[in-house]
Design a protein around this motif. Sequence first.
Motif, PDB file in Angstrom:
ATOM      1  N   ARG A  68       0.569  -0.912  -0.059  1.00 29.26           N
ATOM      2  CA  ARG A  68      -0.185   0.147   0.329  1.00 29.26           C
ATOM      3  C   ARG A  68       0.801   1.418   0.056  1.00 29.26           C
ATOM      4  NH1 ARG A  68      -5.063   0.653   3.689  1.00 29.26           N
ATOM      5  NH2 ARG A  68      -5.280  -1.388   2.688  1.00 29.26           N
ATOM      6  N   ARG A  69       1.608   1.299   0.771  1.00 29.43           N
ATOM      7  CA  ARG A  69       2.849   2.336   0.672  1.00 29.43           C
ATOM      8  C   ARG A  69       3.041   2.721  -0.336  1.00 29.43           C
ATOM      9  NH1 ARG A  69       7.489   0.705   4.281  1.00 29.43           N
ATOM     10  NH2 ARG A  69       6.576  -1.336   3.963  1.00 29.43           N
ATOM     11  N   PHE A 127       0.688   8.094  -6.011  1.00 25.49           N
ATOM     12  CA  PHE A 127      -0.463   8.799  -6.762  1.00 25.49           C
ATOM     13  C   PHE A 127       0.440  10.549  -5.525  1.00 25.49           C
ATOM     14  CE2 PHE A 127      -3.103   5.388  -6.391  1.00 25.49           C
ATOM     15  CZ  PHE A 127      -3.764   5.587  -7.474  1.00 25.49           C
ATOM     16  N   GLY A 128       1.119  10.008  -4.685  1.00 28.56           N
ATOM     17  CA  GLY A 128       1.863  11.018  -4.349  1.00 28.56           C
ATOM     18  C   GLY A 128       2.194  12.217  -4.819  1.00 28.56           C
ATOM     19  N   VAL A 129       3.611  11.393  -5.651  1.00 30.71           N
ATOM     20  CA  VAL A 129       4.638  11.855  -6.533  1.00 30.71           C
ATOM     21  C   VAL A 129       4.154  12.202  -8.399  1.00 30.71           C
ATOM     22  CG1 VAL A 129       6.821  11.685  -8.059  1.00 30.71           C
ATOM     23  CG2 VAL A 129       6.445  11.096  -5.707  1.00 30.71           C
ATOM     24  N   THR A 130       2.788  11.776  -8.550  1.00 31.39           N
ATOM     25  CA  THR A 130       1.882  12.396  -9.433  1.00 31.39           C
ATOM     26  C   THR A 130       1.526  13.418  -9.933  1.00 31.39           C
ATOM     27  OG1 THR A 130       1.963   9.683 -10.095  1.00 31.39           O
ATOM     28  CG2 THR A 130       0.255  11.486 -11.477  1.00 31.39           C
ATOM     29  N   ALA A 131       1.033  13.579  -8.389  1.00 33.79           N
ATOM     30  CA  ALA A 131       0.082  14.567  -7.992  1.00 33.79           C
ATOM     31  C   ALA A 131       0.490  15.505  -8.108  1.00 33.79           C
ATOM     32  CB  ALA A 131      -0.818  14.890  -6.452  1.00 33.79           C
TER      33      ALA A 131
END
Length: 201
Positions: free
Chosen positions: A12-13, A19-23
């Motif tokens: 999950r990490r 998703f965090g880096v993409t955002a």
Amino acid sequence: MTQYRLQPTADRRWWLTLFGVTAVVLALPALLLPVVPVRTVSDRVVLGSQEGWNIPLDMSCRPSTDALMEGWRCGDVLAQTMNVEGGTDPERTLRRMMRAMAFVPPPADAEILREGPARMIIDDSTRSVGMSLEGSGENEGLTMVVVLTGPGGQVAPMADTVWQEYTGRELPEIVREAIQAPSYGGGGGLRIPFEPQVVPA
């Protein structure tokens, strides 16, 4: 017998990191926009075409990217201009070019202001003022057309500047008022309240 093994599921990490880096990457331009200085580009307004017959105006505006032909954005006013092969009827040429530039034909009953080789139509339905000048001499057979679209209070001074270049005279005050605060005729077209007479100099 063949055995199939499923790939281990991702942690999950790992997904949260992806998703965090993409955002962050996608949001970075929007976050940097307020701190990056904006370079304003302005050019001298030139009526007609850059090559060939043209009339430079004593004003600078931002080149327009939403005009299909040569154009400038002066505040809230979009100024579009081009030279076309003049027909035998200058008024019909102006109406056709207004339809081409504003995508809507001016009302059939809109009156035309005439002074020598210059023509003007005020079309309140599209908040546009169209002006044309018939060429002479080496520009014989050409018509220079300008269509100004925007709020009447901002269009009127620019229309006056163009009209002075076309005719050597200021717009009559009553026409400036008609551009700023239009009054409608019975059929929906804008009525210019008079027909100007050309006075020899």
